[in-house]
Write a protein that holds these residues in place. Sequence first.
Motif, mmCIF file in Angstrom:
data_model
loop_
_atom_site.group_PDB
_atom_site.id
_atom_site.type_symbol
_atom_site.label_atom_id
_atom_site.label_comp_id
_atom_site.label_asym_id
_atom_site.label_seq_id
_atom_site.Cartn_x
_atom_site.Cartn_y
_atom_site.Cartn_z
ATOM 1 N N CYS A 12 -31.791 -41.590 -40.790
ATOM 2 C CA CYS A 12 -30.464 -42.155 -40.976
ATOM 3 C C CYS A 12 -29.789 -42.384 -39.630
ATOM 4 N N PRO A 13 -29.206 -43.572 -39.392
ATOM 5 C CA PRO A 13 -28.494 -43.830 -38.142
ATOM 6 C C PRO A 13 -27.237 -42.970 -38.041
ATOM 7 N N PRO A 14 -26.771 -42.702 -36.825
ATOM 8 C CA PRO A 14 -25.550 -41.895 -36.650
ATOM 9 C C PRO A 14 -24.341 -42.568 -37.272
ATOM 10 N N GLY A 15 -23.492 -41.756 -37.885
ATOM 11 C CA GLY A 15 -22.237 -42.259 -38.423
ATOM 12 C C GLY A 15 -22.230 -42.547 -39.904
ATOM 13 N N VAL A 16 -23.392 -42.660 -40.537
ATOM 14 C CA VAL A 16 -23.441 -42.990 -41.965
ATOM 15 C C VAL A 16 -24.301 -41.983 -42.728
ATOM 16 N N GLU A 17 -24.444 -40.774 -42.183
ATOM 17 C CA GLU A 17 -25.301 -39.776 -42.836
ATOM 18 C C GLU A 17 -24.791 -39.448 -44.237
ATOM 19 N N GLY A 18 -23.475 -39.149 -44.320
ATOM 20 C CA GLY A 18 -22.901 -38.796 -45.618
ATOM 21 C C GLY A 18 -22.945 -39.947 -46.603
ATOM 22 N N THR A 19 -22.726 -41.162 -46.101
ATOM 23 C CA THR A 19 -22.737 -42.336 -46.980
ATOM 24 C C THR A 19 -24.128 -42.591 -47.545
ATOM 25 N N LEU A 20 -25.154 -42.448 -46.703
ATOM 26 C CA LEU A 20 -26.520 -42.657 -47.181
ATOM 27 C C LEU A 20 -26.904 -41.602 -48.205
ATOM 28 N N PHE A 21 -26.521 -40.344 -47.949
ATOM 29 C CA PHE A 21 -26.827 -39.282 -48.907
ATOM 30 C C PHE A 21 -26.091 -39.524 -50.223
ATOM 31 N N ALA A 22 -24.804 -39.937 -50.132
ATOM 32 C CA ALA A 22 -24.038 -40.229 -51.348
ATOM 33 C C ALA A 22 -24.646 -41.397 -52.116
ATOM 34 N N LEU A 23 -25.158 -42.384 -51.378
ATOM 35 C CA LEU A 23 -25.799 -43.531 -52.027
ATOM 36 C C LEU A 23 -27.048 -43.087 -52.774
ATOM 37 N N PHE A 24 -27.847 -42.236 -52.139
ATOM 38 C CA PHE A 24 -29.059 -41.742 -52.799
ATOM 39 C C PHE A 24 -28.715 -40.931 -54.049
ATOM 40 N N MET A 25 -27.733 -40.041 -53.939
ATOM 41 C CA MET A 25 -27.369 -39.215 -55.091
ATOM 42 C C MET A 25 -26.745 -40.070 -56.197
ATOM 43 N N SER A 26 -26.019 -41.129 -55.826
ATOM 44 C CA SER A 26 -25.450 -42.015 -56.846
ATOM 45 C C SER A 26 -26.551 -42.743 -57.615
ATOM 46 N N ILE A 27 -27.544 -43.235 -56.883
ATOM 47 C CA ILE A 27 -28.685 -43.890 -57.529
ATOM 48 C C ILE A 27 -29.433 -42.895 -58.410
ATOM 49 N N ASN A 28 -29.594 -41.674 -57.905
ATOM 50 C CA ASN A 28 -30.296 -40.638 -58.651
ATOM 51 C C ASN A 28 -29.529 -40.262 -59.924
ATOM 52 N N ASN A 29 -28.203 -40.113 -59.806
ATOM 53 C CA ASN A 29 -27.384 -39.759 -60.965
ATOM 54 C C ASN A 29 -27.322 -40.901 -61.982
ATOM 55 N N LEU A 30 -27.304 -42.156 -61.490
ATOM 56 C CA LEU A 30 -27.332 -43.295 -62.407
ATOM 57 C C LEU A 30 -28.621 -43.291 -63.215
ATOM 58 N N GLY A 31 -29.751 -43.050 -62.533
ATOM 59 C CA GLY A 31 -31.024 -42.976 -63.244
ATOM 60 C C GLY A 31 -31.045 -41.846 -64.250
ATOM 61 N N SER A 32 -30.472 -40.679 -63.871
ATOM 62 C CA SER A 32 -30.417 -39.541 -64.792
ATOM 63 C C SER A 32 -29.554 -39.853 -66.011
ATOM 64 N N THR A 33 -28.433 -40.554 -65.789
ATOM 65 C CA THR A 33 -27.567 -40.930 -66.912
ATOM 66 C C THR A 33 -28.275 -41.890 -67.860
ATOM 67 N N ILE A 34 -28.974 -42.869 -67.293
ATOM 68 C CA ILE A 34 -29.721 -43.816 -68.131
ATOM 69 C C ILE A 34 -30.831 -43.081 -68.882
ATOM 70 N N GLY A 35 -31.488 -42.107 -68.208
ATOM 71 C CA GLY A 35 -32.506 -41.305 -68.880
ATOM 72 C C GLY A 35 -31.943 -40.521 -70.049
ATOM 73 N N SER A 36 -30.694 -40.044 -69.925
ATOM 74 C CA SER A 36 -30.055 -39.345 -71.048
ATOM 75 C C SER A 36 -29.790 -40.297 -72.205
ATOM 76 N N PHE A 37 -29.381 -41.544 -71.889
ATOM 77 C CA PHE A 37 -29.197 -42.543 -72.943
ATOM 78 C C PHE A 37 -30.523 -42.872 -73.628
ATOM 79 N N VAL A 38 -31.592 -42.947 -72.838
ATOM 80 C CA VAL A 38 -32.917 -43.201 -73.419
ATOM 81 C C VAL A 38 -33.314 -42.051 -74.334
ATOM 82 N N GLY A 39 -33.025 -40.817 -73.903
ATOM 83 C CA GLY A 39 -33.312 -39.661 -74.742
ATOM 84 C C GLY A 39 -32.497 -39.669 -76.026
ATOM 85 N N ALA A 40 -31.223 -40.073 -75.912
ATOM 86 C CA ALA A 40 -30.392 -40.168 -77.119
ATOM 87 C C ALA A 40 -30.922 -41.237 -78.069
#
Length: 360
Positions: free
Chosen positions: A286-314
């Motif tokens: 990760c380049p300097p200055g955007v460490e938190g933003t990149l991590f937040a982006l990854f976790m947002s993508i991960n949480n979106l996938g988890s939410t969709i997986g819960s809908f698939v399970g439902a």
Amino acid sequence: MIAEAVRSERASFAGDLQSISWMTMALGGICGSLLGGYALTNLQINKIFLLFSALPTIQLFSCCLVEESSVNNKDFPEHSTSNGGPHSMNGSSFRKDNTSAERSNSVSKRKKSQKNTKNGTVTVNKSQVSKKDRSWAKRWFHSLKMATFTLFRAFRQPIILRPMAWFFLAHVTFPNLSTVMFYYQTEILKLEASFLGTTRVIGWLSLMIGTFIYNRFLQKMKLRRILLCAHIGLSILILLDVVLVSRSNISLGISDKVMVLFGSALADGINQFKFMPFLILSGQLCPPGVEGTLFALFMSINNLGSTIGSFVGAGLASILNISSGSFDKLILGIIIQFFCIFIPVCFLFLIPKEATGISA
């Protein structure tokens, strides 16, 4: 914060620092799970909500102890190197230009003040204030543009983008039936809610053990192989759920509590453990200055996938007519889960072949 700390140390320290943070998180998780189990048994519901709202509040105020420098004072080397010229942003030259501008403004302001004093009037130079406001807004916009461009460049790297896509697909292709399993364990198996809260302790302990094993033996293992082993482990744990729902464990003399402790609880540890090598890798790249933003982006993508997986399970539970009080086809749903857990394995080509947890 970890990515910034790693840059000030040697590169080989990245895995150690990540492991320390994860083991500390696991220790806190153990304490929280034990406290949750005790609270469910001994406290009233209003006191439980009060307690578990006070603790995050303390954590919120502890953020004031974190020292952080402004992103405006940081360089964006990738952007300046790739574009150069007038688009480059260098901290020293920026401060020099800013100082010169302030000096020029000060001289102009002093002359204007002297002229007005001679005339017997003192006027406020509104154009100076407006120019200063525009200058501040321009610097803020320029900093935001640089940070956005740097984040985009980091996200475009195949070694970051492709694993993010894989983690998203791993969640989307797996129907999450954890809520159905919770109702099955409480309504059919008659397990107490306090016991299910303390089962997280085993999950956190497995996370600590997995973190130690990874940091000790697996740092140089290819990321593809780590993820493959993680999904094989998850498939074995799903088979344990099949044994639990089919009640085969009773004929083997194994209690339901033991099956839950060493079944679904361990799955939490494996699911969190497989993120570690990618987090270390992305933190180094990760380049300097955007460490938190990149991590937040990854976790947002991960949480979106988890939410969709819960809908698939439902949706799967709805198709199989699985609901509270009706678990006749739950074992079929778990078997479908078993086959779906191998779908992400077919997409492991998205993970760069040479990627490991300590490559930079």
